[in-house]
Design a protein around this motif. Structure first.
Motif, PDB file in Angstrom:
ATOM      1  N   PHE A 156      63.443   6.818  55.706  1.00 19.77           N
ATOM      2  CA  PHE A 156      62.334   5.929  56.085  1.00 19.77           C
ATOM      3  C   PHE A 156      61.872   5.076  54.908  1.00 19.77           C
ATOM      4  N   PHE A 157      61.663   5.688  53.739  1.00 15.20           N
ATOM      5  CA  PHE A 157      61.121   4.957  52.589  1.00 15.20           C
ATOM      6  C   PHE A 157      62.193   4.244  51.768  1.00 15.20           C
ATOM      7  N   GLY A 158      63.431   4.659  51.864  1.00 10.57           N
ATOM      8  CA  GLY A 158      64.509   3.925  51.219  1.00 10.57           C
ATOM      9  C   GLY A 158      64.853   4.412  49.822  1.00 10.57           C
ATOM     10  N   GLU A 159      65.763   3.671  49.187  1.00 14.60           N
ATOM     11  CA  GLU A 159      66.330   4.055  47.899  1.00 14.60           C
ATOM     12  C   GLU A 159      65.287   4.125  46.787  1.00 14.60           C
ATOM     13  N   ARG A 160      64.335   3.206  46.797  1.00 15.17           N
ATOM     14  CA  ARG A 160      63.345   3.159  45.713  1.00 15.17           C
ATOM     15  C   ARG A 160      62.115   3.996  46.076  1.00 15.17           C
ATOM     16  N   SER A 161      62.382   5.232  46.494  1.00 15.84           N
ATOM     17  CA  SER A 161      61.294   6.159  46.838  1.00 15.84           C
ATOM     18  C   SER A 161      61.531   7.466  46.114  1.00 15.84           C
ATOM     19  N   HIS A 162      60.450   8.222  45.969  1.00 14.28           N
ATOM     20  CA  HIS A 162      60.537   9.517  45.292  1.00 14.28           C
ATOM     21  C   HIS A 162      59.491  10.450  45.890  1.00 14.28           C
ATOM     22  N   PHE A 163      59.837  11.759  45.905  1.00 14.61           N
ATOM     23  CA  PHE A 163      58.980  12.762  46.543  1.00 14.61           C
ATOM     24  C   PHE A 163      58.669  13.868  45.541  1.00 14.61           C
ATOM     25  N   VAL A 164      57.375  14.077  45.284  1.00 15.75           N
ATOM     26  CA  VAL A 164      56.923  15.102  44.352  1.00 15.75           C
ATOM     27  C   VAL A 164      56.330  16.248  45.174  1.00 15.75           C
ATOM     28  N   LEU A 165      56.983  17.404  45.119  1.00 16.90           N
ATOM     29  CA  LEU A 165      56.554  18.579  45.877  1.00 16.90           C
ATOM     30  C   LEU A 165      56.004  19.624  44.920  1.00 16.90           C
ATOM     31  N   ILE A 188      67.351  16.618  45.153  1.00 22.17           N
ATOM     32  CA  ILE A 188      66.981  16.684  43.734  1.00 22.17           C
ATOM     33  C   ILE A 188      68.110  16.105  42.884  1.00 22.17           C
ATOM     34  N   GLU A 189      69.343  16.478  43.219  1.00 21.17           N
ATOM     35  CA  GLU A 189      70.495  15.983  42.460  1.00 21.17           C
ATOM     36  C   GLU A 189      70.656  14.477  42.576  1.00 21.17           C
ATOM     37  N   LEU A 190      70.233  13.911  43.709  1.00 28.44           N
ATOM     38  CA  LEU A 190      70.307  12.462  43.896  1.00 28.44           C
ATOM     39  C   LEU A 190      69.125  11.724  43.289  1.00 28.44           C
ATOM     40  N   GLY A 191      68.132  12.468  42.763  1.00 27.31           N
ATOM     41  CA  GLY A 191      66.979  11.850  42.121  1.00 27.31           C
ATOM     42  C   GLY A 191      65.862  11.452  43.058  1.00 27.31           C
ATOM     43  N   HIS A 192      65.891  11.959  44.281  1.00 25.20           N
ATOM     44  CA  HIS A 192      64.840  11.614  45.251  1.00 25.20           C
ATOM     45  C   HIS A 192      63.677  12.605  45.247  1.00 25.20           C
ATOM     46  N   VAL A 193      63.877  13.799  44.695  1.00 22.31           N
ATOM     47  CA  VAL A 193      62.860  14.855  44.788  1.00 22.31           C
ATOM     48  C   VAL A 193      62.635  15.475  43.421  1.00 22.31           C
ATOM     49  N   THR A 194      61.367  15.743  43.113  1.00 22.73           N
ATOM     50  CA  THR A 194      60.983  16.533  41.943  1.00 22.73           C
ATOM     51  C   THR A 194      60.086  17.672  42.424  1.00 22.73           C
ATOM     52  N   VAL A 195      60.373  18.876  41.955  1.00 25.95           N
ATOM     53  CA  VAL A 195      59.567  20.048  42.329  1.00 25.95           C
ATOM     54  C   VAL A 195      58.778  20.516  41.116  1.00 25.95           C
ATOM     55  N   HIS A 196      57.473  20.711  41.305  1.00 27.84           N
ATOM     56  CA  HIS A 196      56.598  21.251  40.264  1.00 27.84           C
ATOM     57  C   HIS A 196      56.204  22.672  40.655  1.00 27.84           C
ATOM     58  N   ASP A 197      56.471  23.621  39.778  1.00 28.82           N
ATOM     59  CA  ASP A 197      56.063  25.005  40.009  1.00 28.82           C
ATOM     60  C   ASP A 197      54.617  25.170  39.541  1.00 28.82           C
ATOM     61  N   ILE A 198      53.704  25.327  40.497  1.00 31.53           N
ATOM     62  CA  ILE A 198      52.273  25.441  40.175  1.00 31.53           C
ATOM     63  C   ILE A 198      51.733  26.809  40.587  1.00 31.53           C
ATOM     64  N   ARG A 199      52.606  27.812  40.631  1.00 32.25           N
ATOM     65  CA  ARG A 199      52.174  29.128  41.119  1.00 32.25           C
ATOM     66  C   ARG A 199      51.103  29.760  40.232  1.00 32.25           C
ATOM     67  N   ASP A 200      51.045  29.390  38.965  1.00 30.93           N
ATOM     68  CA  ASP A 200      50.042  29.974  38.075  1.00 30.93           C
ATOM     69  C   ASP A 200      48.621  29.594  38.460  1.00 30.93           C
ATOM     70  N   GLN A 201      48.440  28.508  39.221  1.00 33.18           N
ATOM     71  CA  GLN A 201      47.080  28.129  39.609  1.00 33.18           C
ATOM     72  C   GLN A 201      46.448  29.134  40.564  1.00 33.18           C
ATOM     73  N   GLU A 202      47.252  30.063  41.126  1.00 30.41           N
ATOM     74  CA  GLU A 202      46.694  31.069  42.031  1.00 30.41           C
ATOM     75  C   GLU A 202      45.699  31.974  41.327  1.00 30.41           C
ATOM     76  N   ARG A 203      45.717  31.994  39.996  1.00 26.02           N
ATOM     77  CA  ARG A 203      44.743  32.800  39.256  1.00 26.02           C
ATOM     78  C   ARG A 203      43.325  32.272  39.441  1.00 26.02           C
ATOM     79  N   PHE A 204      43.200  31.013  39.833  1.00 29.13           N
ATOM     80  CA  PHE A 204      41.888  30.361  39.897  1.00 29.13           C
ATOM     81  C   PHE A 204      41.598  29.991  41.347  1.00 29.13           C
ATOM     82  N   ASP A 205      40.556  30.602  41.889  1.00 25.88           N
ATOM     83  CA  ASP A 205      40.269  30.513  43.322  1.00 25.88           C
ATOM     84  C   ASP A 205      39.609  29.184  43.662  1.00 25.88           C
ATOM     85  N   GLY A 206      40.443  28.203  44.024  1.00 25.13           N
ATOM     86  CA  GLY A 206      39.946  26.907  44.474  1.00 25.13           C
ATOM     87  C   GLY A 206      40.324  26.679  45.924  1.00 25.13           C
TER      88      GLY A 206
END
Length: 505
Positions: free
Chosen positions: A270-279, A297-315
């Motif tokens: 839908f968004f095309g070649e010049r798009s990127h997805f941050v999960l 990810i290998e094609l450069g369309h997706v980046t994954v951020h591991d944010i599991r450490d934020q579970e220590r802080f109840d927001g």
């Protein structure tokens, strides 16, 4: 006669012995009981812990218990005198003029941190944004403040400082912690770190407590020499790396790999070649889901951020307000438009338009909101026959839209990030420029609520009607997203091959 007398003597002695024993039977019983107790104690003594002992003081205590029962009861005025005696008050307690004792409360340790830093980014040549969490009660009942200080690495240059402007982005939804974005704009005419010689940004977070005004000095950003590209912030004509960037909220729970597969294939097309997805992985991107994302990810369309450490802080909702603000400022100068929506939602533009034409028509706005089309996650269209229906992708068979009239449905949105200072989940309230709220004829999103977290076949109720009433809710058949199913499958096959054909629910 002599013989009979001799025989009678033992009989008399026996009777005498029995009589004596009978007369002293009670005493003998007590003696035997005492001996039994002694022998029992002697047997159990090796098993009694060495720490157990009886002393003379213990016996005196027992005796005093009996004697104190006969003592005169203590008068209640005596206890009052003890309460008011100086020996029973702390140093901070004080007696007021009217005789009232003013009590004090002193905190120790940290029930909630003053500030939890996640990230800091440049917002321009002389401004920065610091993203983090802070104690919600502190902001509700106190007056915390922030100050930013730039400390150059070159010792010949003096540090400069400015007041930080705090933005609370979660609209009061915070829990123990609330999301804080601190904007630090320095008043110097020239750029901060003008010679690109490096330096450190320090955030001074003050609690605002009138009794003990505590300040934490937190290093939040470090720039090494020659690491800043100032043209990135000064040139407005410079083309962005991405036309469209997706900032996802925190992903948690046992997500369905197949639903994620469908969502990412649909939106890359839908968004095309010049798009990127941050999960952002808050526990939801388990191994099976990661295998679905790996080709993209290998094609450069997706980046994954591991944010599991934020579970220590109840927001709120795994700190999703903090996460989307981090994404906004991290990619602020990398994308022309940033979209905010969820992985169970599908963006759509009418067939006679394209995403590029729609975005060009909205360029004068810093933000626009997108109307929701609520789809059922339980009702499936069976027009293809039961066997073929179950082989369809989720968005092909979940084709019934909820048409119940409600005052307002949730909206998602997109922004031009260079005009936004902080953001939320459903829209931003901190931006410069105009917001457009009537784009439903140009762009919409279809929401399959809850379908992403179902690790099973979603079809439990099959219908072949254009209108359905289910659980007192009216639905209509809407094949808008279903109709592009074949095109999405073909796109996936051409782009990454058959790597994901065996993906499970």
């Amino acid at each position: 006669m002599v013989t009979k007398e001799k025989e009678q003597i033992p009989v008399k002695e026996k009777k005498l012995l029995v009589g004596v024993i009978w007369n002293f039977s009670t005493e003998l019983k007590l003696i035997f009981m005492a001996l039994l107790v002694i022998f029992t104690l002697a047997t159990l003594l090796p098993f009694i812990p060495s720490s157990f002992s009886l002393s003379a003081s213990d016996f005196r205590f027992c005796i005093s218990r009996f004697s104190s029962s006969a003592a005169v009861p203590v008068n209640t005025t005596t206890s009052t005198a003890v309460e008011q005696s100086p020996e029973n008050t702390t140093e901070t307690d004080r007696v007021l003029d009217n005789g009232v004792i003013k009590r004090s409360f002193t905190g120790y340790g940290s029930a909630a941190y003053n500030f939890v830093s996640m990230s800091a980014y440049r917002g321009g040549v002389n401004s920065f944004a610091v993203i983090g969490l802070s104690s919600k009660p502190l902001h509700v009942y106190g007056h915390p403040s922030y100050r930013c200080e730039w400390v150059p690495l070159d010792p010949t240059h003096d540090p400069i400082s400015t007041d930080g402007f705090k933005i609370l982005t979660d609209w009061g939804y915070g829990r123990i912690y609330t999301t804080v974005v601190v904007n630090c704009t320095f008043s110097s005419i020239s750029a901060v770190n003008p010679e690109n010689s490096g330096g450190n940004l320090i955030l001074h977070a003050t609690t605002g407590d009138p009794d003990r005004n505590l300040t934490d000095s937190i290093p939040v950003l470090s720039e090494s020499p020659n690491s800043v590209d100032f043209e990135l912030y000064s040139s407005k004509s410079r083309r962005k790396k991405y036309d469209y960037l997706y900032c996802g909220s925190s992903l948690y729970g046992n997500l369905s790999p197949q639903r994620v597969r469908e969502w990412i294939a649909y939106h890359v097309r839908f968004f095309g070649e010049r798009s990127h997805f941050v999960l952002h992985d808050a526990g939801g991107i388990h191994e099976e889901v990661f295998e679905v994302l790996r080709p993209w990810i290998e094609l450069g369309h997706v980046t994954v951020h591991d944010i599991r450490d934020q579970e220590r802080f109840d927001g709120y909702y795994h700190n999703q307000f903090m996460v989307v603000n981090d994404c906004l400022h991290r990619y602020r100068f990398s994308a022309k438009w940033i979209f905010f929506f969820d992985v169970d939602e599908f963006i759509y533009v009418p067939a006679n338009n394209s995403i590029s034409s729609v975005m060009e028509s909205l360029e004068e706005y810093s933000q626009f909101t997108i109307e929701q089309m609520p789809m059922s996650s339980k009702l499936c269209y069976s027009g293809d026959g039961p066997a073929r229906t179950y082989r369809k992708w989720g968005f092909e068979k979940l084709a019934y839209r909820d048409v119940k009239k409600v005052p307002r449905r949730d909206r998602k949105y997109a922004v031009q990030p260079s005009n936004v200072f902080a953001t939320g989940v459903h829209m931003s309230q901190n931006l410069q420029g105009k917001t457009y709220h009537k784009a439903e004829s140009k762009i919409r999103y279809f929401h399959y609520h809850g379908s992403i977290s179902q690790r099973r076949e979603p079809c439990r109720n099959l219908f072949n009607d254009s209108r359905v009433v289910f659980e007192n809710n009216p639905y209509v058949l809407d094949t808008t997203i279903r109709d592009v199913g074949l095109a999405v499958k073909t796109f996936e096959m051409r782009t990454i091959g058959d790597r994901l054909l065996r993906t499970r629910q």
